[in-house]
Design an enzyme around this catalytic site. Structure first.
Site, PDB file in Angstrom:
ATOM      1  N   LYS A   1     -14.303   0.389   5.336  1.00 59.30           N
ATOM      2  CA  LYS A   1     -13.075  -0.565   4.752  1.00 59.30           C
ATOM      3  C   LYS A   1     -13.251  -1.880   5.270  1.00 59.30           C
ATOM      4  CE  LYS A   1      -9.294  -2.203   3.200  1.00 59.30           C
ATOM      5  NZ  LYS A   1      -9.487  -2.352   1.624  1.00 59.30           N
TER       6      LYS A   1
ATOM      7  N   GLU B   1      -4.158  -5.921  -4.952  1.00 64.78           N
ATOM      8  CA  GLU B   1      -2.844  -6.312  -5.291  1.00 64.78           C
ATOM      9  C   GLU B   1      -2.933  -6.980  -6.877  1.00 64.78           C
ATOM     10  OE1 GLU B   1      -0.723  -8.759  -2.376  1.00 64.78           O
ATOM     11  OE2 GLU B   1      -1.212  -7.483  -0.825  1.00 64.78           O
TER      12      GLU B   1
ATOM     13  N   GLY C   1      -7.823 -16.014   0.272  1.00 67.80           N
ATOM     14  CA  GLY C   1      -6.597 -15.711   0.908  1.00 67.80           C
ATOM     15  C   GLY C   1      -5.948 -14.386   1.022  1.00 67.80           C
TER      16      GLY C   1
ATOM     17  N   VAL D   1       0.614  -1.204  -0.056  1.00 64.93           N
ATOM     18  CA  VAL D   1       0.010  -0.075   0.116  1.00 64.93           C
ATOM     19  C   VAL D   1       0.835   1.316  -0.075  1.00 64.93           C
ATOM     20  CG1 VAL D   1      -1.657   1.280   1.293  1.00 64.93           C
ATOM     21  CG2 VAL D   1      -1.959  -1.162   0.981  1.00 64.93           C
TER      22      VAL D   1
ATOM     23  N   LYS E   1      -3.692 -14.746  -5.573  1.00 64.62           N
ATOM     24  CA  LYS E   1      -4.257 -14.647  -6.642  1.00 64.62           C
ATOM     25  C   LYS E   1      -3.214 -14.028  -7.724  1.00 64.62           C
ATOM     26  CE  LYS E   1      -5.931 -10.098  -6.698  1.00 64.62           C
ATOM     27  NZ  LYS E   1      -6.596  -8.806  -6.171  1.00 64.62           N
TER      28      LYS E   1
ATOM     29  N   PHE F   1      -8.479   1.009  -1.245  1.00 64.08           N
ATOM     30  CA  PHE F   1      -9.212  -0.130  -1.812  1.00 64.08           C
ATOM     31  C   PHE F   1      -8.551  -0.690  -2.932  1.00 64.08           C
ATOM     32  CE2 PHE F   1     -12.214   2.495   0.441  1.00 64.08           C
ATOM     33  CZ  PHE F   1     -13.012   1.957   1.325  1.00 64.08           C
TER      34      PHE F   1
ATOM     35  N   CYS G   1      -5.381  -9.385   3.446  1.00 59.52           N
ATOM     36  CA  CYS G   1      -6.726  -8.433   3.892  1.00 59.52           C
ATOM     37  C   CYS G   1      -7.915  -9.293   4.363  1.00 59.52           C
ATOM     38  CB  CYS G   1      -6.766  -7.501   2.923  1.00 59.52           C
ATOM     39  SG  CYS G   1      -5.726  -6.413   2.482  1.00 59.52           S
TER      40      CYS G   1
ATOM     41  N   GLY H   1     -14.119 -21.207  -5.663  1.00 60.47           N
ATOM     42  CA  GLY H   1     -12.811 -21.717  -5.800  1.00 60.47           C
ATOM     43  C   GLY H   1     -12.069 -22.182  -4.490  1.00 60.47           C
TER      44      GLY H   1
HETATM   45  P1  NAD Z   1       3.040  -4.677   4.479  1.00 60.77           P
HETATM   46  O1  NAD Z   1       3.280  -5.589   5.603  1.00 60.77           O
HETATM   47  O2  NAD Z   1       3.445  -5.112   2.716  1.00 60.77           O
HETATM   48  O3  NAD Z   1       3.763  -3.304   4.600  1.00 60.77           O
HETATM   49  C1  NAD Z   1       3.927  -2.671   5.862  1.00 60.77           C
HETATM   50  C2  NAD Z   1       5.302  -1.792   5.905  1.00 60.77           C
HETATM   51  O4  NAD Z   1       5.324  -1.079   6.970  1.00 60.77           O
HETATM   52  C3  NAD Z   1       6.599  -2.799   6.196  1.00 60.77           C
HETATM   53  O5  NAD Z   1       7.428  -2.547   4.915  1.00 60.77           O
HETATM   54  C4  NAD Z   1       7.064  -2.499   7.375  1.00 60.77           C
HETATM   55  O6  NAD Z   1       8.331  -2.666   7.404  1.00 60.77           O
HETATM   56  C5  NAD Z   1       6.703  -1.127   7.411  1.00 60.77           C
HETATM   57  N1  NAD Z   1       6.514  -0.629   8.876  1.00 60.77           N
HETATM   58  C6  NAD Z   1       6.138  -1.077  10.074  1.00 60.77           C
HETATM   59  N2  NAD Z   1       6.206  -0.337  10.995  1.00 60.77           N
HETATM   60  C7  NAD Z   1       6.658   0.888  10.668  1.00 60.77           C
HETATM   61  C8  NAD Z   1       7.128   2.303  11.348  1.00 60.77           C
HETATM   62  N3  NAD Z   1       6.936   2.415  12.638  1.00 60.77           N
HETATM   63  N4  NAD Z   1       7.669   3.162  10.499  1.00 60.77           N
HETATM   64  C9  NAD Z   1       7.762   2.993   9.196  1.00 60.77           C
HETATM   65  N5  NAD Z   1       7.705   1.706   8.425  1.00 60.77           N
HETATM   66  C10 NAD Z   1       7.070   0.795   9.307  1.00 60.77           C
HETATM   67  O7  NAD Z   1       1.376  -4.123   4.521  1.00 60.77           O
HETATM   68  P2  NAD Z   1       0.626  -3.805   3.177  1.00 60.77           P
HETATM   69  O8  NAD Z   1       0.039  -5.002   2.571  1.00 60.77           O
HETATM   70  O9  NAD Z   1       1.359  -2.627   2.536  1.00 60.77           O
HETATM   71  O10 NAD Z   1      -0.695  -3.305   4.087  1.00 60.77           O
HETATM   72  C11 NAD Z   1      -0.482  -2.013   4.878  1.00 60.77           C
HETATM   73  C12 NAD Z   1      -1.796  -1.927   5.411  1.00 60.77           C
HETATM   74  O11 NAD Z   1      -2.789  -1.517   4.261  1.00 60.77           O
HETATM   75  C13 NAD Z   1      -2.388  -2.827   6.084  1.00 60.77           C
HETATM   76  O12 NAD Z   1      -3.271  -2.339   7.302  1.00 60.77           O
HETATM   77  C14 NAD Z   1      -3.499  -3.538   5.303  1.00 60.77           C
HETATM   78  O13 NAD Z   1      -4.461  -4.062   5.697  1.00 60.77           O
HETATM   79  C15 NAD Z   1      -3.936  -2.402   4.637  1.00 60.77           C
HETATM   80  N6  NAD Z   1      -4.283  -2.451   3.176  1.00 60.77           N
HETATM   81  C16 NAD Z   1      -3.442  -3.644   2.218  1.00 60.77           C
HETATM   82  C17 NAD Z   1      -3.878  -3.774   0.754  1.00 60.77           C
HETATM   83  C18 NAD Z   1      -3.211  -4.852   0.265  1.00 60.77           C
HETATM   84  O14 NAD Z   1      -3.887  -5.103  -0.975  1.00 60.77           O
HETATM   85  N7  NAD Z   1      -2.108  -5.330   0.611  1.00 60.77           N
HETATM   86  C19 NAD Z   1      -5.244  -3.368   0.478  1.00 60.77           C
HETATM   87  C20 NAD Z   1      -5.718  -2.370   1.293  1.00 60.77           C
HETATM   88  C21 NAD Z   1      -5.306  -2.148   2.551  1.00 60.77           C
END
Ligand code: NAD
Length: 445
Positions: free
Chosen positions: A206, A154, A259, A11, A324, A151, A262, A255
């Site tokens: 969300k 990936e 997974g 994100v 996915k 929203f 999220c 399916g």
């Molecule tokens: P991720 O685990 O891939 O990335 C999180 C990053 O934050 C990591 O690189 C970590 O090292 C860094 N981090 C942690 N603590 C930190 C701090 N104090 N200072 C600086 N960096 C720090 O997570 P993601 O998949 O990007 O998801 C992030 C958020 O967004 C989650 O809450 C998730 O639920 C939400 N989200 C994810 C998606 C998705 O498709 N991945 C979609 C919508 C929302």
């Protein structure tokens, strides 16, 4: 605008690059020094179509930087976006918000003037209020807190981020709302898709969106089980109901279970929040239970096909490991559960995925072997299991597969293959919720 993005995962990295594309001055901060070094070297630590170009171009033009130095990045920023992880807590089903609180404390100490602190991480209702307390305790500067849930999907994250279906801004501060509207104005030039609401509604929206989508999938997976036993084809049922505009055709594909980073954690966190308020979200909890059962379906089908509990001496190919297509993310991927079931039952598993081989290996170690290409995976196997519907798996060379395999069982976890054609070629086909023709075609009298 000067933007600091805290967290450079899926994100944060997409958001940071996307904001810089519209001319903002963006610094992406992460505590993971190795990740920052990779990004500084112009490499992308994740697989996401279109992201590398976006990052490299904006970094080269000086609008996008990567650092571990939060203090310098937040000082003078107009908007600070929190995009850290909110994984499932290890001692319960609620979200673990440690990364958010830690970022919040660091941001508070780094503020040098008014800024909007916007949470893009998925966080339970009430998080913004707690964040406000943390910021007030540690900062003398004025600030506004906003909830700005993300929203993006990936696999298509850049596209989703650059052309959002809607932007939700939860904020009760006029200055904060104006700054956030300004940030997103270039993304919604053709039509204003910015929805401004109170913070708690934004936070809940969300989770509600993810819970609704997860529920649709589990509903279809359960219906697929029924279709099988009553002799119906879930694919026909899917078209039958998806053509109703009140229902719509998306997220109705049966399916091997959903997974990803999220849906599983978010529906549990939502149910957990509800319990904390004395409310049972029984539909959401059932969607989770149905999904856990669904992830075990293919493993048990393979065992059944080979006549019992043990798969000792059997070799099984697994196509698709990411949760996915279009991503290397294997978090909570059904492929993990299926591989685990097969290996536990004694099978040798050869797996292939165009992008997720390394992330999968990191999770399952050397319990499965990773093949160099899709056809190498099926060499000498008794069964082929399709888990993730990458495009290259849609029309493979089945004659080649037939020659390479030792056995003839195909488990199509996404219903992308034609049962009739494959049966005619001598395969034993198993789909999800569709009639499964006998292996040798019967002559019609
Ligand atoms: P991720 O685990 O891939 O990335 C999180 C990053 O934050 C990591 O690189 C970590 O090292 C860094 N981090 C942690 N603590 C930190 C701090 N104090 N200072 C600086 N960096 C720090 O997570 P993601 O998949 O990007 O998801 C992030 C958020 O967004 C989650 O809450 C998730 O639920 C939400 N989200 C994810 C998606 C998705 O498709 N991945 C979609 C919508 C929302």
């Amino acid at each position: 605008m000067k933007i600091a993005v805290i967290g450079t995962g899926y994100v944060g990295l997409v958001a940071g690059a996307g904001f810089s594309e519209f001319g903002n001055d963006v610094t992406c901060v992460d505590v993971d020094a190795a990740r920052v070094a990779t990004l500084e070297a112009g490499k992308i630590p994740i697989y996401e179509p279109g992201l590398e170009d976006l990052v490299q171009r904006n970094a080269a033009e000086g609008r996008l930087r990567f650092t571990t130095e939060l203090t310098a990045s937040v000082a003078g920023a107009d908007i600070v976006i929190i995009a850290v992880g909110t994984p499932q807590g290890s001692y319960g089903l609620g979200a673990n918000l440690e990364q958010v609180w830690s970022a919040g404390r660091d941001i508070a100490r780094a503020l040098t003037g008014f800024a909007v602190i916007a949470t893009k991480s998925t966080v339970p209702v009430g998080t913004a209020d707690r964040l406000k307390e943390i910021l007030t305790a540690d900062s003398a500067h004025p600030f506004a807190v906003a909830s700005n849930p993300e929203f993006l999907k990936e696999g298509d994250a850049v596209n989703d981020f650059m052309k959002p279906s809607r932007i939700i801004i939860g904020c009760d501060d006029e200055r904060g709302i104006a700054a956030m509207r300004n940030l997103y104005a270039p993304f919604v030039r053709t039509a204003d898709r910015v929805l401004v609401m109170d913070v708690r509604s934004a936070e809940l929206s969300k989770y509600a969106a993810n819970a609704m989508l997860a529920t649709r999938i589990s509903f279809m997976n359960e219906l697929a089980r029924l279709a099988e036993v009553v002799g119906a084809d879930i694919e026909s049922v899917r078209s039958g109901i998806g053509s109703d505009p009140r229902i719509g055709s998306k997220f109705l594909f049966p399916g091997p279970g959903f997974g990803g980073s999220c849906f599983p954690k978010d529906i549990r966190a939502l149910a957990h929040t509800a319990h904390g308020h004395g409310i049972e979200l029984s539909v959401v909890e059932a969607a989770d239970r149905a999904n856990e059962r669904q992830k075990r379906l293919i493993g048990s089908r393979v065992r059944q096909h080979f006549g019992g509990a043990s798969l000792s001496g059997r070799r099984v190919a697994l196509w698709g490991l990411a949760f996915k297509p279009g991503t290397d993310d294997v978090r909570e991927s059904p492929a993990l559960a299926i591989a685990d079931d097969l290996v536990t039952a004694g099978a040798e598993v050869a797996a292939y995925d165009p992008a997720a081989a390394e992330t999968f290996r990191a999770q399952l170690g050397h319990r499965v072997s990773i093949a160099s290409d899709m056809y190498a995976a099926v060499d000498g196997t008794d069964a082929l299991v399709l888990v993730t519907e990458w495009k290259q798996f849609r029309r493979p060379d089945f004659a080649r597969i037939k020659t390479a395999m030792r056995g003839n069982a195909l488990f199509d976890g996404r219903n992308i293959w034609n049962p009739g054609e494959l049966t005619a070629q001598g395969f034993q086909y198993y789909g999800i919720g569709r009639p499964c023709p006998p292996a040798s075609p019967q002559k019609v009298k």
